[in-house]
Design a protein around this motif. Structure first.
Motif, short mmCIF file in Angstrom:
data_model
loop_
_atom_site.label_atom_id
_atom_site.label_comp_id
_atom_site.label_asym_id
_atom_site.label_seq_id
_atom_site.Cartn_x
_atom_site.Cartn_y
_atom_site.Cartn_z
N THR A 158 2.79 20.11 -1.67
CA THR A 158 4.14 19.57 -1.79
C THR A 158 4.43 18.55 -0.69
O THR A 158 5.46 17.92 -0.70
N LEU A 159 3.49 18.42 0.25
CA LEU A 159 3.70 17.44 1.31
C LEU A 159 2.43 16.62 1.52
O LEU A 159 1.34 17.18 1.62
N VAL A 160 2.62 15.31 1.55
CA VAL A 160 1.52 14.44 1.93
C VAL A 160 1.99 13.65 3.14
O VAL A 160 3.07 13.03 3.10
N GLY A 161 1.22 13.69 4.21
CA GLY A 161 1.57 12.91 5.39
C GLY A 161 0.53 11.84 5.64
O GLY A 161 -0.66 12.11 5.58
N VAL A 162 0.99 10.62 5.89
CA VAL A 162 0.07 9.55 6.25
C VAL A 162 0.31 9.29 7.73
O VAL A 162 1.42 8.92 8.13
N LEU A 163 -0.70 9.51 8.56
CA LEU A 163 -0.48 9.55 10.00
C LEU A 163 -0.20 8.19 10.62
O LEU A 163 0.61 8.06 11.51
N LEU A 164 -0.91 7.18 10.15
CA LEU A 164 -0.71 5.87 10.74
C LEU A 164 -1.12 4.82 9.71
O LEU A 164 -2.29 4.51 9.55
N ALA A 165 -0.15 4.29 9.00
CA ALA A 165 -0.43 3.35 7.92
C ALA A 165 -1.19 2.14 8.45
O ALA A 165 -2.01 1.55 7.75
N GLU A 166 -0.96 1.79 9.72
CA GLU A 166 -1.62 0.61 10.30
C GLU A 166 -3.14 0.72 10.29
O GLU A 166 -3.84 -0.28 10.29
N GLN A 167 -3.65 1.96 10.32
CA GLN A 167 -5.11 2.06 10.37
C GLN A 167 -5.73 1.47 9.11
O GLN A 167 -6.87 1.05 9.13
N SER A 168 -4.98 1.48 8.05
CA SER A 168 -5.47 0.86 6.83
C SER A 168 -5.04 -0.61 6.77
O SER A 168 -5.82 -1.49 6.44
N LEU A 169 -3.80 -0.87 7.15
CA LEU A 169 -3.29 -2.25 7.10
C LEU A 169 -4.07 -3.17 8.01
O LEU A 169 -4.24 -4.35 7.73
N ALA A 170 -4.53 -2.65 9.14
CA ALA A 170 -5.18 -3.48 10.14
C ALA A 170 -6.67 -3.60 9.92
O ALA A 170 -7.39 -4.12 10.74
N PHE A 171 -7.13 -3.08 8.82
CA PHE A 171 -8.54 -3.19 8.50
C PHE A 171 -8.92 -4.67 8.44
O PHE A 171 -8.20 -5.46 7.85
N PRO A 172 -10.02 -5.06 9.10
CA PRO A 172 -10.31 -6.51 9.16
C PRO A 172 -10.84 -7.06 7.84
O PRO A 172 -12.02 -7.35 7.70
N ASP A 173 -9.98 -7.17 6.86
CA ASP A 173 -10.40 -7.62 5.54
C ASP A 173 -9.17 -8.22 4.86
O ASP A 173 -8.06 -7.71 5.03
N PHE A 174 -9.37 -9.29 4.09
CA PHE A 174 -8.19 -9.91 3.49
C PHE A 174 -7.56 -9.02 2.42
O PHE A 174 -6.43 -9.24 2.00
N ARG A 175 -8.29 -7.98 1.98
CA ARG A 175 -7.72 -7.07 0.99
C ARG A 175 -7.03 -5.86 1.66
O ARG A 175 -6.69 -4.91 0.96
N ALA A 176 -6.82 -5.91 2.97
CA ALA A 176 -6.30 -4.72 3.66
C ALA A 176 -4.95 -4.27 3.10
O ALA A 176 -4.72 -3.08 2.88
N SER A 177 -4.05 -5.22 2.82
CA SER A 177 -2.74 -4.84 2.28
C SER A 177 -2.89 -4.19 0.91
O SER A 177 -2.28 -3.18 0.61
N GLU A 178 -3.71 -4.82 0.09
CA GLU A 178 -3.93 -4.30 -1.26
C GLU A 178 -4.50 -2.89 -1.21
O GLU A 178 -4.04 -1.98 -1.89
N ARG A 179 -5.51 -2.72 -0.34
CA ARG A 179 -6.12 -1.40 -0.22
C ARG A 179 -5.11 -0.37 0.26
O ARG A 179 -5.08 0.76 -0.20
N THR A 180 -4.26 -0.79 1.19
CA THR A 180 -3.25 0.13 1.72
C THR A 180 -2.28 0.54 0.62
O THR A 180 -1.99 1.72 0.44
N PHE A 181 -1.81 -0.45 -0.13
CA PHE A 181 -0.90 -0.14 -1.22
C PHE A 181 -1.55 0.84 -2.20
O PHE A 181 -0.94 1.83 -2.62
N GLN A 182 -2.79 0.57 -2.55
CA GLN A 182 -3.50 1.43 -3.49
C GLN A 182 -3.67 2.84 -2.94
O GLN A 182 -3.38 3.83 -3.62
N LEU A 183 -4.12 2.92 -1.70
CA LEU A 183 -4.34 4.23 -1.09
C LEU A 183 -3.05 5.04 -1.02
O LEU A 183 -3.01 6.21 -1.36
N LEU A 184 -1.98 4.37 -0.58
CA LEU A 184 -0.72 5.09 -0.42
C LEU A 184 -0.19 5.54 -1.78
O LEU A 184 0.36 6.64 -1.92
N THR A 185 -0.34 4.70 -2.78
CA THR A 185 0.12 5.08 -4.11
C THR A 185 -0.68 6.26 -4.64
O THR A 185 -0.12 7.21 -5.19
N GLN A 186 -1.99 6.21 -4.44
CA GLN A 186 -2.83 7.33 -4.90
C GLN A 186 -2.52 8.59 -4.11
O GLN A 186 -2.44 9.67 -4.66
N VAL A 187 -2.36 8.41 -2.81
CA VAL A 187 -2.11 9.55 -1.95
C VAL A 187 -0.76 10.18 -2.34
O VAL A 187 -0.63 11.40 -2.45
#
Ligand code: ADP
Ligand code: ZN
Ligand code: ZN
Length: 739
Positions: free
Chosen positions: A556-585
């Motif tokens: 009943t609870l999902v916690g994402v500890l630090l969204a930046e760890q995904s957003l700051a990934f050195p890749d131009f798709r980092a935002s997209e990946r973050t959005f996808q991961l957070l939506t799936q999570v």
């Protein structure tokens, strides 16, 4: 006269760049068709090959053609659309056609018919569950898979040989030498019509559109955007039913077969023996036998990971790519193909519809739908009126965790405590892949980016500096934020082990399990998941592995500890990946009767990816991100290729990378106006600079037009080939992780 003679273009199963032409002896003529397996003389040896074309001899053919040695008639011809796909792939990814064939038709390379490995077959569950967790995990795996190669089973869990032995002795498994025609580990007969769900309004609409295309049949690409829990699988199943009823076959691609036990069950329930699930862990021998059943028409539905795009399905009538946005569809080594892209090509070559499904379609597919290349279908609601979970962004600038070492903000700490007090479970998610420390400003919340590439700069310790892995820009760690001039800049980034320790320290009620790439061995993974599902664990800490399609009603609870760890990934798709991961999570929360809650900790709650993920707004995100990509000149608005140089000698790697850059610059100059829309970046040290004793460097090429990019890459290939000695030069067309 040569006009009387028939010749065949043969794809020899050697890593050769082109096909070779052989004479067709009269005696073989009536047995020789396109797609037939043959043996042909090469320097006195008979080498296996595939007939790509049969045609009259022409004046262009060389005078001294050798005759084909023999035709293999025990196998039906390989489907023509698959041969076309192999040629297309070779051309597009700039690899020898024989290398593609090695991936596409691995079995053909073995000189001896594959020997029949002993199999272990699932028989029954024991009355009391086995005491050993390993036994339990192995049994669960086998129950899902039905059977496994003995060797495969032994490796599936630590000390698997012992587990296999115990389970055999207990009568839960049995062993067989024989190839099982899958009648024994019973695919259940199709359920009676009445027990099938009644499609929702949105499902009905999507099903109708796809069925129309299946009946025609001709190529049409669909993008099925359905939120998590909208019932995409049912749409796939109905489309496949229709396809089979028309006497055609279907291929279904899934991101990672080991994690799709539920999907496998559904396919077996619906299609029984007609469906075959290909495991990525499957031995070569079993894969070849499976493909023989496909070729022979006994199997009409193939479900598999990316290489199933090459399944030799005769009369292909439908291709489905589930979770089309997943990066696992891109092969990162060897033949670096993208299975989703090839699925679309295969459909157009076979003349059948292709359905790409996802809750968070890739920007590439979104753009293709936008310009009308794909037909957009939408399922915006969950089935049974289940609500999407509530997502809250926790602003770490105001909700600072107390004490230097703490990772939990007060809202997340309180929520987790309450969840545990209620006897419910939680998932704590952290995006971290091996490295990834970077600089965050605690005032404006931004992480520091490269001025040239808009890619987050990665923090390096020795010597201490920030570095861009696209263009090699580097700088010392600044005292103040270049954006807002605040002195509150800080290097952040931590891993799952730290998090696990912290959970245990702060929450005495937590029984915590961890899933990350170190625990990725199938058996260990299965064990942690089973313990979590059955309540022996109540907190699951993990990286992206935890978000892949598992259904845990008690979460009943999902916690994402630090969204930046995904957003700051050195890749131009980092935002997209973050959005996808957070939506799936977020999709993991509230799958049962109790509502779910998601807390995302971040320094920058205004970020597009986070804002839109919190609002479950895919279209809003896609439109914004699409605009940003256009502005910055990244796919899908530009075509990208990476040229990687690697070798044991760092100096030589650097020199070669510099030479490649020079050659590219010259070609770009020579290309005139076309060249002006090309950007060359680098060479830059790869983010993982030394890997297995090799230094890695890469040059990136961006071009507005695909043809311009391909021309440039061909020129590089002409000069450098694939390297010399221990030095490797590798082309990656449409690269994914640029690490
Ligand atoms: P998605 O892949 O879109 O996230 P699934 O295909 O996994 O969703 O479906 C979610 C759940 O809803 C599954 O348990 C499935 O059996 C169920 N389901 C699908 N369609 C219907 C329907 N029309 N009515 C009731 N339940 C459905
Ligand atoms: Zn700042
Ligand atoms: Zn840069």
């Amino acid at each position: 006269m040569s006009g009387e003679q028939t010749v065949a273009d043969v794809l020899l199963l050697l890593p050769l760049a082109r096909t070779y032409t052989y004479l067709v002896p009269e005696a073989l003529e009536d047995r020789l068709q396109r797609g037939r397996q043959v043996r042909c003389p090469v320097r006195g040896r008979q080498v296996p090959g595939l007939v790509i074309r049969v045609r009259p001899r022409s004046d262009q053919d060389v005078m001294s053609l050798q005759p084909i040695g023999d035709v293999v008639t025990s196998r039906p011809p390989w489907p023509g659309d698959l041969l076309d796909l192999v040629e297309w792939t070779a051309n597009y990814y700039l690899v020898p056609v024989g290398v593609v064939a090695r991936t596409a038709m691995p079995g053909l390379f073995s000189r001896h018919p594959p020997k029949k490995d002993p199999l272990v077959v699932f028989v029954r569950r024991p009355e009391v569950p086995p005491r050993s967790l390993r036994d339990r995990a192995l049994l669960a795996l086998l129950e899902a898979a039905g059977e496994m190669d003995l060797n495969e089973a032994r490796q599936a869990v630590p000390q698997g040989a012992v587990s296999v032995k115990r389970l055999l002795a207990a009568g839960c498994l049995r062993m067989t030498e024989r190839e099982e025609v899958p009648e024994v580990p019973g695919p259940v007969p199709p359920p009676p019509q009445a027990s099938r769900v009644t499609p929702t309004e949105h499902q009905t609409e999507a099903i109708d559109r796809i069925l129309e295309a299946v009946r025609k049949p001709r190529y049409q690409g669909f993008l099925l955007h359905g939120v998590t829990g909208s019932g995409k699988t049912e749409v796939y199943l109905r489309a496949i039913e229709e396809c089979l009823a028309l006497g055609r076959g279907a291929v279904v691609l899934v991101p990672e077969i080991a994690l799709t036990v539920e999907l496998q069950r559904q396919f077996h329930d619906r299609f029984g023996d007609l469906a075959e699930v290909l495991h990525s862990a499957m031995s070569q021998g079993r894969r070849v036998r499976a493909w023989d059943r496909v070729l022979a028409g006994q199997v009409r539905v193939v479900v598999g990971a990316r290489s199933a795009v090459f399944a030799p399905m005769p009369r292909l009538g439908l291709v489905i790519v589930d979770e089309e946005h997943e990066v696992t569809y891109k092969q990162q080594d060897g033949l670096r193909y993208h299975a989703r892209d090839l699925a679309l090509v295969r459909g157009s070559l076979a003349g059948c519809p292709v359905v790409l499904g996802s809750a968070t379609p890739s920007l590439e597919s979104f753009q293709n739908a936008h310009i009308g290349k794909l037909t957009f279908l939408s399922m915006p609601r969950r089935v049974m009126e289940r609500p999407l979970p509530q997502v809250t962004l926790v602003d770490l600038r105001y909700e600072r965790p107390q004490g230097g070492e703490r990772l939990f903000s007060e809202p997340l700490r309180v929520a987790l405590q309450a969840t545990l007090d209620r006897g419910e479970s939680a998932i704590l998610f952290l995006n971290r892949r091996g490295f990834g420390r970077f600089l965050v400003c605690r005032s404006c919340g931004r992480s520091l980016q490269c001025p040239n590439c808009s890619i987050t700069l990665t923090h390096h310790r020795r010597p201490e500096r920030l570095q861009c892995h696209y263009c090699d820009h580097h700088m010392p760690v600044p005292d103040r934020c270049p954006g807002c001039n605040s002195p509150e800049v800080e290097v952040v980034g931590f891993g799952t082990e730290r998090l696990e320790e912290e959970v245990q320290r702060l929450f005495p009620k937590a029984r915590c399990g961890r899933l990350d790439s170190e625990v990725s061995q199938v058996g260990a993974l299965g064990r942690v998941l089973a313990d979590f599902r059955e309540g022996r664990l109540n907190v699951l800490v993990g990286t992206q592995i935890v978000v892949k399609g598992h259904d845990f009603p008690q979460v009943t609870l999902v916690g994402v500890l630090l969204a930046e760890q995904s957003l700051a990934f050195p890749d131009f798709r980092a935002s997209e990946r973050t959005f996808q991961l957070l939506t799936q999570v977020a999709g993991r929360a509230g799958r049962g009767d109790r509502p779910g809650q998601v807390l995302i900790q971040t320094f920058d709650p205004t970020h597009e990816a986070l804002r839109h993920a919190a609002n479950h707004d895919y279209l809003g995100f896609a439109v914004t991100e699409n605009r940003i990509r256009r502005e910055r000149g990244y796919p899908p608005h530009a075509h990208l290729a990476a040229i990687e140089v690697s070798g044991p000698d760092g100096v030589e790697v650097q020199r070669t990378a510099d030479e490649i850059r020079e050659v590219l610059d010259q070609c770009v100059m020579a290309a005139g106006p076309e060249g002006r829309q090309v950007t060359v970046l680098g060479p830059a040290a790869a983010a993982i600079e030394r890997l297995r004793g090799r230094t890695r460097s890469q040059v990136l090429v961006k071009a507005g037009r695909r043809k311009v990019l391909h021309d440039l890459l061909r020129q590089v290939q002409n000069v450098f080939g694939d390297g010399r000695g221990a030095l490797r030069v590798t082309l990656d067309v449409d690269p994914y992780y640029l690490l």
